[in-house]
Design a protein around this motif. Structure first.
Motif, short mmCIF file in Angstrom:
data_model
loop_
_atom_site.label_atom_id
_atom_site.label_comp_id
_atom_site.label_asym_id
_atom_site.label_seq_id
_atom_site.Cartn_x
_atom_site.Cartn_y
_atom_site.Cartn_z
N GLU A 148 85.89 40.78 31.45
CA GLU A 148 85.82 39.54 30.90
C GLU A 148 85.70 39.39 29.35
OE1 GLU A 148 81.79 37.72 32.24
OE2 GLU A 148 82.54 37.67 34.34
N GLY A 150 88.36 40.34 27.60
CA GLY A 150 89.59 40.29 27.30
C GLY A 150 90.12 41.55 26.99
N SER A 172 90.98 34.85 26.60
CA SER A 172 90.27 34.47 27.64
C SER A 172 89.94 35.43 28.64
CB SER A 172 91.02 33.51 28.42
OG SER A 172 91.92 33.81 29.23
N THR A 173 89.21 35.45 29.80
CA THR A 173 88.81 36.35 30.54
C THR A 173 90.17 36.96 31.45
OG1 THR A 173 86.96 35.38 30.88
CG2 THR A 173 87.47 37.00 32.78
#
Lengths: 374, 585
Positions: A148, A150, A172-173
């Motif tokens: 999460e 990145g 983003s994740t």
């Protein structure tokens, strides 16, 4: 459907994985591992479904999966993969990546190695700041994890520190990772992008970025065709299955409207890749079968619209255009079957090996089908 | 407020001492929070403690989770099953559902070793309710079912029955047992009467006088209560006694007659030595066909709502519950389902089951769900996605927005701008998208370059979510065009950003400054008209400032404005000449 064996296990199952078979093995898999989530006390469990001499006349077996051993796991099991016959790599919601060893002689599990804080946020408020590790993939001895935060990590088993870390690889994740080639990986993220990373190169940029046309729907899972490495399948938050040809273009080749909710996992069948399996939050597990439209196949195999699995394996490689890349999959006969009879809660994970399918649900049950292509 | 029919049980909370600290409390969905206040009676003031008092300890037993999950599947199946099924097929379907519930209870009994007695009692009660209410067995089959019921639950088989079957006159007994469909109730009664009279004759004739053992058997066969009671130790319970009695004296007993026999059986069996236990009261209520009483007694006796919730739901489907409105509005079935589901929501994992139960409570289910679902802790994105999906499927837009906002804020705090944007897109939250874009722009102003280009370059249609986001995307595009040396396109874009008011006013200065290198290029990029537009923008910007602000502007600011004016003027001069020349030749 009669060949499906169900067992309620009193824990929500987030991942199920078959233990890989040794190269020359002929028998079907008989052992799988599961990971749980959303418990105060999550566990990694190893189960056996050997027929143990109970085969009936037609070779069917009786008996539910039997628990061999389990071990406590800190945090939700976010992803899991067998490194080899004995070791399992597990990604945790705490950001830790653990290698567990399954001791066959006394049927126990132990934590062999751990990389704590493999994934973390830099947050002034919280002191721990761990970020969930969302995906793990192995190609012994290398292990790649994404999270999460990145971040992409490359570990080597038995080495304490990460071989390579790409910080802020993605804003983003990252939801999932898989190997494209031995030195390249594929990742999918929560803004609908599929990225190829070349691990040989030192720069921290993806070598290619693909994205969905239209809305940037998050992608949750990715898998590569076992034989034709340019074919990649991804599943999205809207339940859509996308097939990509990474040799050309930046957008998917086909978009197939599949599930009504997030698609959690997509798997090509490893030895029979005309078959694809997807599972979803909507509680269904779909079997996508494109093998019926290969014209070279002798006609007797078309009976009943179903094909038998094993020996068509060679002819498929010879076909010029894979069925997955054909322009109109609805025109060519693709059979899609929902394998879950009474769907209620999400099917979080599935795995297939040979003729065996295992899947786990949020209804705290595991299902095993050892006669998938019968 | 209804009157209490029983004294509420007292629960002692270990460690809480009201004599030393004043306590306060608050009700939760399935528990009570007890807290020590600051008002200390002893004079010291140690730290306050909070006690969580839970009634539903059962939920935390590992094996009962199997019960909850499997019965959840049965419950959903029942709600979804076709309502068109009528008459016999509907009834047999409901009986099957009842049997499914019972098999789940039995499966759990096999797994567990402690607490088997509770499960066993539950199955006993459920089985009786199935016979009397769901199947509504009529006279004739009723006794057979009751015999099966007793046999299933009592270890000692009725020895008498076995003896009877092996004694004289086997043919007569076969007749008795042979209840095939062709025989009507009256035929059976006649046959039984005939057989009964024959037995009586044998007794009176003294045929068995020589053997007291056989004589007592004959008396039992005749249904002589005293004879049966003599063998009390072979029967473990009063309902075993009841069924035995009925077998020999009234095999064609009608359902409505059961209550009289039940009451007298219990009295005779217990003989006033011991008072009835909760299980006895429940069974008695069932024999008396007081369904509401059964449910009420079960609610009191059992510590978990599981049993009464599912049984009541099934009975409601059998259309056996009148709309017995409780004083606070909802009916009995809904009340129990709400209580059960609320209990599930207090569990860290079983909350997912609770959702489906709330779905099938038409009056208050939705409200309960809305309140509960917002309070589920979201420690991973995947969990948040599952909760969101539940909300979206039920059009709970408020909750969707609020959850997305929480996740977006978390992402923003962790500097995950892409994630934050992804959550805003999910919620279609324009305001948050604006917030994120402002963050990006701020970063750009501070650092001079964009972070997360992979995100901004690939916004796609989500760019339109908010004006600020559109501006961000377009501004980045300007930079890209400039980098690719496509100057006239870049110039056009830059101008459009200002004239179409896509750019926020605060950013105009930056944009104009970005125009400088374009103005300074060897070749003329901006046309005359464009230059006039730029000049207008600059004047709008400076005119907007008050005198005081102009005074506060430092040298850099004034110099920038000066440079811009100069550059614009020079560009204008060049372009007029250029455009004039072209026209001329």
């Amino acid at each position: 459907m009669e060949d499906v064996c169900a067992r309620f296990v009193s824990q929500k199952i987030s991942k199920t994985r078959w233990r890989p078979l040794p190269a020359a093995a002929l028998q079907p898999p008989d052992l799988f591992a599961t990971g749980s989530w959303d418990n105060e006390d999550n566990r990694i469990s190893v189960w056996s479904v050997g027929d143990l001499g109970n085969a009936g006349l037609n070779g069917e077996y009786q008996g539910e999966p039997q628990l061999l051993c389990d071990i406590r796991h800190n945090g939700d099991v976010m992803d899991m993969q067998f490194l080899d016959q004995e070791r399992i790599v597990v990604a945790s919601s705490t950001g830790t990546v653990t290698v567990f060893r399954h001791h066959q002689n006394n049927q126990t599990l132990s934590a062999n190695q751990q990389w704590e804080k493999a994934h973390y946020h830099v947050d002034q408020d919280t002191s721990c700041g761990g970020a969930a590790c969302t995906g793990v993939i192995c190609n012994k001895p290398e292990i790649v994890t994404v999270g999460e935060d990145g971040r992409i990590n490359l570990f080597r088993v038995d080495q304490k520190d990460a071989v390579r870390t790409i910080d802020n690889a993605d804003s983003s994740t990252l939801h999932a990772v898989t190997f494209l080639r031995t030195t390249e990986i594929l990742t999918v993220n929560s803004i609908g992008q599929l990225k190829i990373w070349d691990l040989r190169q030192q720069r921290n940029e993806p070598s290619q970025i693909f994205s969905l046309a239209g809305d940037r729907v998050p992608l949750h899972c990715v898998d590569r065709h076992p034989n034709q490495q340019h074919i990649v399948a991804t599943g999205g938050q809207d339940g859509m299955l996308s097939i990509w040809d990474i040799r050309q273009g930046t957008m998917p080749v086909s978009l197939l409207n599949a599930h009504e909710a997030e698609m959690w996992e997509v798997h090509f069948h490893p030895s029979n890749p005309d078959h694809l399996f997807t599972c979803s939050e909507d509680g269904s597990l779909w079997h996508w079968d494109t093998s019926t439209d290969i014209s070279e196949k002798p006609s007797f195999l078309h009976q009943g619209g179903r094909s038998t699995a094993y020996f068509s394996h060679n002819t498929i490689n010879q076909s010029v255009v894979s069925a997955w890349l054909s322009n109109d999959p609805t025109k060519d006969r693709m059979e899609i079957t929902n394998l879950v009879p009474n769907q209620t809660l999400s099917v979080n994970s599935l795995d297939i090996l040979g003729p065996c399918l295992v899947y786990g649900t949020d209804a705290e049950a595991i299902y095993v089908n050892r006669q998938l292509f019968a | 407020m209804e009157e209490l029919d029983a004294e509420p049980p007292v629960m002692v909370v270990p460690g809480a001492d009201p004599s030393s600290r004043q306590l306060c409390f608050a009700w939760g969905p399935a528990e009570v929070l007890l807290c020590e206040t600051r008002f200390d009676r002893t004079g010291r003031s140690p730290a306050s403690r909070v006690f969580v008092v839970r009634k539903d300890q059962d939920i935390y037993i590992h094996t009962l989770r199997k019960l909850f999950n499997e019965s959840h599947g049965i419950f959903i199946g029942l709600q979804r099953s076709e309502e068109e099924l009528a008459g016999k097929s509907r009834k047999s379907h409901l009986v099957q559902v009842s049997k499914n519930y019972r098999s789940v209870i039995r499966a759990c009994m096999e797994d567990m070793h402690q607490a088997v007695s509770i499960l066993s009692a539950m199955e006993l009660i459920w089985n009786l309710c199935e016979i009397l209410f769901v199947e509504a067995a009529a006279a004739g089959p009723l006794l057979l079912r009751l015999l099966d019921w007793v046999r299933l639950h009592v270890c000692d088989v009725d020895n008498m029955v076995r003896e009877v079957l092996s004694s004289e006159d086997p043919s007569k007994h076969e007749l008795f047992w042979n209840l095939n469909n062709t025989q009507t109730l009256t035929e059976m009664e006649l046959k039984w009467q005939h057989w009964h009279e024959e037995c009586q004759r044998y007794l009176q004739d003294g045929t068995f006088a020589s053997n007291s053992h056989t004589e007592s058997i004959c008396k039992i066969l005749l249904g002589d209560e005293d004879a049966i009671l003599e063998k009390k130790e072979l029967m473990t319970t009063w309902y075993h006694f009841l069924v035995t009695r009925l077998l020999y004296s009234h095999p064609t007993v009608k359902p409505m007659e059961l209550r009289f026999y039940a009451q007298s059986s219990m009295d005779l069996f217990l003989g006033g030595e011991c008072s009835p236990e909760p299980l006895d009261t429940i069974l008695m209520a069932a024999f008396e066909f007081e369904i509401h009483q059964v449910i009420k007694e079960c609610s009191i006796a059992l510590s978990n709502w599981w049993f009464v919730a599912h049984l009541t739901d099934l009975l409601d489907h059998c259309k056996l519950l009148q709309s017995h409105n409780l004083y606070f509005g909802s009916n009995m079935r809904e009340f129990l389902l709400l209580e059960y589901a609320s209990g599930l929501f207090s569990h860290h994992s079983l909350w997912q089951l609770g959702v489906d139960y709330f779905d099938h409570c038409p009056e208050y289910g939705r409200v309960y769900l809305e309140l509960h679902i917002e309070r589920i802790p979201l420690n991973t994105e995947q969990k948040a996605l599952k909760v969101l999906r539940i909300c979206e499927q039920r059009q709970m837009h408020e909750q969707v927005r609020s959850i997305c906002k929480i996740m977006a804020m978390k992402a923003l705090r962790n500097n995950r701008l892409g994630s934050a944007l992804s959550w805003s897109i999910r919620a279609k939250d324009a305001a948050f998208a604006t917030l994120i874009s402002d963050r990006f722009l701020k970063d750009y102003c501070e650092r001079g370059s964009f972070s997360d280009l992979d995100l901004i370059d690939n916004l796609g249609p989500s760019m339109l979510l908010s004006d600020r986001l559109t501006f961000l995307g377009k501004y980045r595009e300007f930079h890209r065009l400039y980098g690719e040396k496509r100057f006239s396109e870049a110039a056009r874009l830059l101008l459009m950003l200002m004239t179409a008011h896509i750019a926020p006013c605060s950013f105009w200065m930056t944009l104009l400054t970005d125009a400088l290198p374009l103005l300074e290029q060897k070749e003329v990029i901006f046309s005359a008209e464009q230059t006039y537009e730029l000049m207008r923008c600059l004047e709008d910007l400076t005119a907007g400032k008050s005198e005081k602000q102009k005074f506060q502007d430092d040298n850099v600011e004034t110099m920038k404005v000066e440079m811009l004016r100069l550059a614009l003027a020079r560009n204008l001069a060049r372009v007029i000449v250029k455009e004039g020349t072209l026209e001329g030749s």
